[in-house]
Design an enzyme around this catalytic site. Structure first.
Site, short mmCIF file in Angstrom:
data_model
loop_
_atom_site.label_atom_id
_atom_site.label_comp_id
_atom_site.label_asym_id
_atom_site.label_seq_id
_atom_site.Cartn_x
_atom_site.Cartn_y
_atom_site.Cartn_z
N GLU A 47 10.46 4.18 4.89
CA GLU A 47 9.48 3.12 4.73
C GLU A 47 10.02 1.86 4.05
OE1 GLU A 47 5.37 4.70 3.83
OE2 GLU A 47 6.57 6.43 3.23
N HIS A 97 -6.67 4.09 8.58
CA HIS A 97 -6.44 3.12 7.53
C HIS A 97 -7.62 2.17 7.42
CE1 HIS A 97 -2.55 4.56 6.71
NE2 HIS A 97 -2.03 4.24 7.86
N ARG A 153 -1.19 0.33 -1.96
CA ARG A 153 -0.99 0.57 -0.53
C ARG A 153 -0.85 -0.76 0.20
NH1 ARG A 153 -1.15 5.60 1.09
NH2 ARG A 153 -2.17 7.18 -0.19
N ASP A 169 5.32 -0.70 4.00
CA ASP A 169 5.93 -0.76 2.67
C ASP A 169 7.21 -1.59 2.67
OD1 ASP A 169 4.49 0.91 0.55
OD2 ASP A 169 4.41 2.19 2.30
N ARG A 208 0.63 14.79 7.57
CA ARG A 208 1.54 13.98 6.76
C ARG A 208 1.31 14.27 5.28
NH1 ARG A 208 2.35 7.57 5.49
NH2 ARG A 208 0.13 7.62 5.05
N ARG A 211 3.16 0.99 12.87
CA ARG A 211 2.77 -0.42 12.88
C ARG A 211 1.30 -0.57 12.47
NH1 ARG A 211 2.43 -2.83 17.62
NH2 ARG A 211 3.52 -4.75 17.15
#
Length: 928
Positions: free
Chosen positions: A548, A148, A758, A588, A428, A626
């Site tokens: 989420e 990320h 996001r 989210d 994913r 997390r």
């Protein structure tokens, strides 16, 4: 860059590094640049002395005017100065943490949150040695690295900081000589100069494989070296506390990665990229073991002239001599009486053959598992471990225990933990992609013309039938849309990899935005069509739903109840040892519901999911998604573990390590060791027999009520017509999309909806503008509404909860931290960027009022006058950083104003803005 020194070790290190940085600034950019930096820093310090004081207001006004009048080169020099300073301060604080820990250990004082303390506490709680052994046999802790985009430091800068860290460690040695100190200081100046001359920004956006290599950097430089010592520390603690027990210490740590496997919303993660990722991971592991075996061969010197070896080793040597006749011939001349060196040479040959096979591997879907080369290379880590343990047993049988406990034991432990792949790759994808692919496949096969339009029960019934149908649905040659072809190609790649390349490279498939049982059945059907699943025979990976949003978390227990009741799915579970992994997302849920409602939804979902699993006789493993910031579930990991609902850890923990948190936690070997010990100790304590605290139902009722109030307050904010214009104006969200720190787009879809943004850039933008809103908004209103009925009694209840309930204490302490990192004076400067004055005033008043309410509420419940009074070290760290973060914020606001006023692309100005983003992120830390 002048800094004051108080004589304390940390102050002295910061003072030294600041002086060297000041010298470098003067040498590289001139004395005027250093003078400007000092003037800006002094103004920032005075402006912060007392917000609202006349002198402080004058200093703030002067600072704002000064930075607004700077030309671009001056701004860039200032940004570089403060950003460099934060990199050095972060290092200094890490070294101080480690110095204090070493000092405590040297004095015989217990190191809090360590493995040694956890084992001591287990013994003190009356846990028997056998119960501890049973617990260890069950424990599995798996940090998973993700790519990320909140880690903004280039690898070049990371290398420089690593070199500086090594020099600081040498400087802290007690017996350092004056001439050695001078040499170290020269080295520091050289590295800081090199850091100054390096460009902070990437010229091109990172590719996925660049991100993979960055993740590997932390494996190679940190994790591989520290793991053996961590296990020795655990073994020592067990023997010291339970000296009469013969301990068996299993490998309770595993490491995973999403980098190169996470294709949700990232069009650059293709099957080809995933294959290259798997090959990279395997090649790096093999290269490490080749080097280690070379060194091991040098160290394993026992000769048959002095000591015998085992019959097992003799047989293994004879067997390998037949497989490698040319090597055997060389060994008969070179090492005729050194069996261990001979066997290491054979291992080395097999590792190198594995390297060659990995480099040349090309998957061929539908082909059976390859047997060619069996015995001459390693297909799985179990084969390498088998060979290494032959050496280990022979040494121990022949008075070589001390040798076996050295480098050989370390290598065995590393292979146990990292396998032949270093990081197990998770895959994913978004549920919608699977739905679209299955719909297209079923339509083409004349099974169902409109699968996507079916209600959930009909989808489940149809998929259940097809899972039991032996007829193939998907032809060898694909005649589908590009997206469906790619989805099918991914499953076929996974089959080829697990059959022909590495049986342990990947075993988890995660489904984002799971909303029903059909989402899992769809993946199972695609797996069946690719040969990954054969009912009654095999199932090659775990299928993991990711819940989420707040709504999805609330529905998760009923979804899993329905799923566990389906014979088609239970057949898959039976082939996976009745083990079900479920991922819960923190990001989210927070973005859409707010900090407290998301935290409570996760708490309740975990409780309910375990109840469902227990009733169904399924072994559950929770995977915690997390982030680094409080707004994405971040905060101290060990506190979060101990704050989990009663009896929901049970020895198994999987959690993501994201963004800048990876370099913060794994960039330094000592810090990484400390972090992993904190996680392991918390898991052991949370999972031990009779460890669960009693939770008063009144406490849970109180938080449930608070969460509802907070949710309404939060939704009222984000649904306000002025909110999105304010967000885009008062934060650098639009500019962040240009920052080349990750391969993944900032939005799942091209839209301005909050749902499609996001969570990472969402939180990152609010942290940059010092609002830090995702980590606290709604909490103040919730507490105020809750206390309205009976303030005294209810406040006393909330205080009792804070003292006695880890979940509530951790929640409040996390809010304290993020509130302390906020700054309304600076945030108001960003609010000034909102072009519509009405929008600006209305939104700013809401946010500022809620901040004041939340600060009052948190301080009242925690029983403190000021935020973080109970954690003075963190409080001082933030206070130390603020005079250096503030100038960057002033500069960023000025640059954003210029950039937006131009209304057109301006690469030089955009680059300067992005440089401030790097600097503020380094100053605030855990920002994304």
């Amino acid at each position: 860059m002048s800094t004051s020194s108080s004589g304390e070790p940390l102050s002295e290190i910061i003072h030294l590094l600041g002086d060297i940085l000041g010298t470098v600034i003067s040498e590289q950019s001139g004395p005027d640049a250093l003078a400007l930096e000092e003037r800006v820093r002094e103004l920032a310090k005075h402006a912060r002395d007392d917000h609202g004081d006349v002198a402080a207001d004058v200093a703030a006004c002067e600072l704002g005017q000064l930075v607004a009048e700077l030309d671009l080169p001056q701004s860039q020099t200032l940004i570089k100065a403060f950003t460099s300073y934060f990199g050095l301060v972060n290092l200094a604080e890490q070294h101080e943490r480690l110095r204090v820990l070493r000092m405590r250990e040297a004095q015989g004082r217990p190191v809090s949150e360590s493995l040694a303390e956890a084992i001591t506490q287990l013994r003190a709680n009356g846990i028997s040695a056998q119960d501890v052994q049973t617990l260890l046999d069950h424990v599995v802790v798996k940090p998973v690295f993700t790519a990320h985009p909140t880690e903004s430091k280039r690898r070049t800068v990371l290398e420089k900081l690593r070199n500086i860290s090594v020099l600081l460690a040498r400087l802290e040695a007690l017996d350092v000589l004056p001439r050695e100190r001078r040499e170290i200081e020269r080295g520091l100046q050289s590295e800081i100069t090199g850091m100054w001359q390096a460009h902070e920004l990437r010229d091109i956006r990172l590719t996925v494989l660049d991100e993979v290599k960055k993740g590997l950097y932390f494996c190679e430089h940190t994790l591989l070296p520290i793991i053996p010592q961590m296990y020795r520390d655990l073994h020592d603690a067990l023997r010291q506390n339970y000296p009469d027990h013969e301990w068996r210490v299993p490998s309770i740590l595993r490491f995973g990665s999403w980098i190169g496997g996470d294709r949700d919303g990232n069009p650059y993660v293709t099957p080809e990229v995933t294959l290259e990722t798997l090959k990279l991971l395997r090649l790096r592991a093999l290269a490490e073991y080749v080097q280690q075996v070379e060194q091991l061969s040098l160290n394993l010197t026992p000769s048959l002239h002095v000591v015998p070896c085992s019959a097992e080793l003799k047989d293994a040597l004879a067997d390998h001599a037949q497989r490698f006749p040319a090597v055997a011939q060389v060994l008969s001349r070179r090492n005729p009486h050194e069996p261990y060196r001979q066997f290491c040479t054979y291992i080395w040959e097999k590792l190198n053959n594995s390297v060659a096979y990995t480099r040349s591997f090309q998957p061929a879907w539908g082909r059976e598992a390859l047997t060619a080369g069996a015995g001459t290379r390693y297909a799985a880590s179990s084969e390498l471990l088998y060979d290494l343990r032959i050496i280990d047993r022979s040494l121990r049988e022949n008075r070589g225990t001390a040798i076996a406990d050295g480098q050989l034991a370390d290598l065995i432990r590393q292979v146990e933990v990292f396998g032949l792949h270093l990081l197990t790759l998770d895959i994913r994808q978004h549920a919608e992609r699977h739905t679209a692919a299955v719909a297209e496949v079923l339509a083409a096969a004349d099974v169902c013309a409109a699968y996507a339009a079916l209600p959930e029960p009909e989808r489940v019934a149809l998929l259940s039938r097809e899972l039991q149908n032996a007829r193939p649905l998907i032809p060898t040659r694909l005649q589908y849309s590009a997206e469906t072809k790619e989805t099918i190609a991914t499953f076929r790649l996974l089959h080829a990899v697990l059959e022909q390349f590495s049986p342990n490279a990947t075993h988890t498939y995660i489904i984002s935005m799971t909303t029903g049982a059909s989402d899992l059945l769809a993946v199972l059907l695609l797996a069946k069509e690719a040969g990954l699943y054969a009912p009654g025979k095999w199932s090659r990976f775990d299928i993991v739903p990711l819940f989420e949003t707040r709504e999805d978390l609330a529905h998760a227990p009923s979804i899993m109840t329905n799923l566990f009741a389906l014979p088609a799915y239970r057949e898959h579970l039976a082939l996976r040892n009745n083990h079900q992994e479920v991922m819960v997302g923190y990001s989210d849920s927070n973005k859409l519901a707010g900090f407290l409602p998301a935290s409570w939804a996760l708490y309740e979902a975990q409780q309910a999911l375990w109840e469902v699993a227990d009733q169904a006789g399924v072994s559950l493993e929770l995977f915690h998604g997390r982030g680094g910031s409080i707004g994405r579930g971040g905060g101290p990991a060990n506190h979060a573990i101990l704050a989990q609902p009663t009896n929901t850890v049970r020895g198994r923990l999987k959690l993501t390590e994201q963004g800048e948190v990876i370099s913060d936690r794994y960039g330094h070997p000592g810090i990484a060791t400390r972090h992993l010990q904190q996680i392991l100790s918390a898991v052991l304590l949370a999972s031990a027999p009779h460890s669960a605290p009693e939770i008063d139902p009144a406490w849970e009722a109180a938080v449930s009520e608070l969460a509802e109030h907070a949710f309404m307050a939060y939704r009222e904010l984000v649904e306000h017509k002025d909110f999105l214009p304010y967000f885009h104006g008062a934060t650098p969200i639009d500019e962040l999309s240009s920052l080349k720190i990750g391969s993944r787009p900032a939005r799942r879809k091209q839209s301005d909806r909050l749902e499609d943004l996001r969570a990472i850039p969402w939180v990152f933008a609010w942290m940059q503008s010092r609002h830090t809103l995702p980590g606290w908004y709604g909490l103040g209103t919730a507490v105020e509404a809750y206390l309205a009925e009976d303030r005294a009694a209810r406040l006393e209840l909330l205080r009792a909860m804070y003292c006695n309930w880890p979940f509530w204490r951790t929640t409040l302490d996390n809010a304290q931290m993020v509130l302390a990192k906020a700054d309304l004076h600076i945030a108001e400067l960003y609010a000034g960027l909102v072009p519509d004055p009405g929008v600006r005033e209305r939104m700013w008043k809401r946010i500022a009022d809620e901040f004041a309410r939340t600060e009052r509420a948190v301080c009242a419940i925690a029983g403190v006058e000021r935020l973080l009074d109970r954690t003075p070290t963190l409080q001082r760290s933030i206070q130390r950083r603020n005079p250096y973060v503030d100038p960057l914020s002033y500069i960023q606001v000025a640059l954003l104003r210029r950039l937006r006023a131009k209304g057109e692309a301006n690469p030089a100005l955009e680059e300067a803005v992005l440089l401030t983003v790097n600097g503020i992120a380094a100053g605030l830390r855990n920002t994304g």
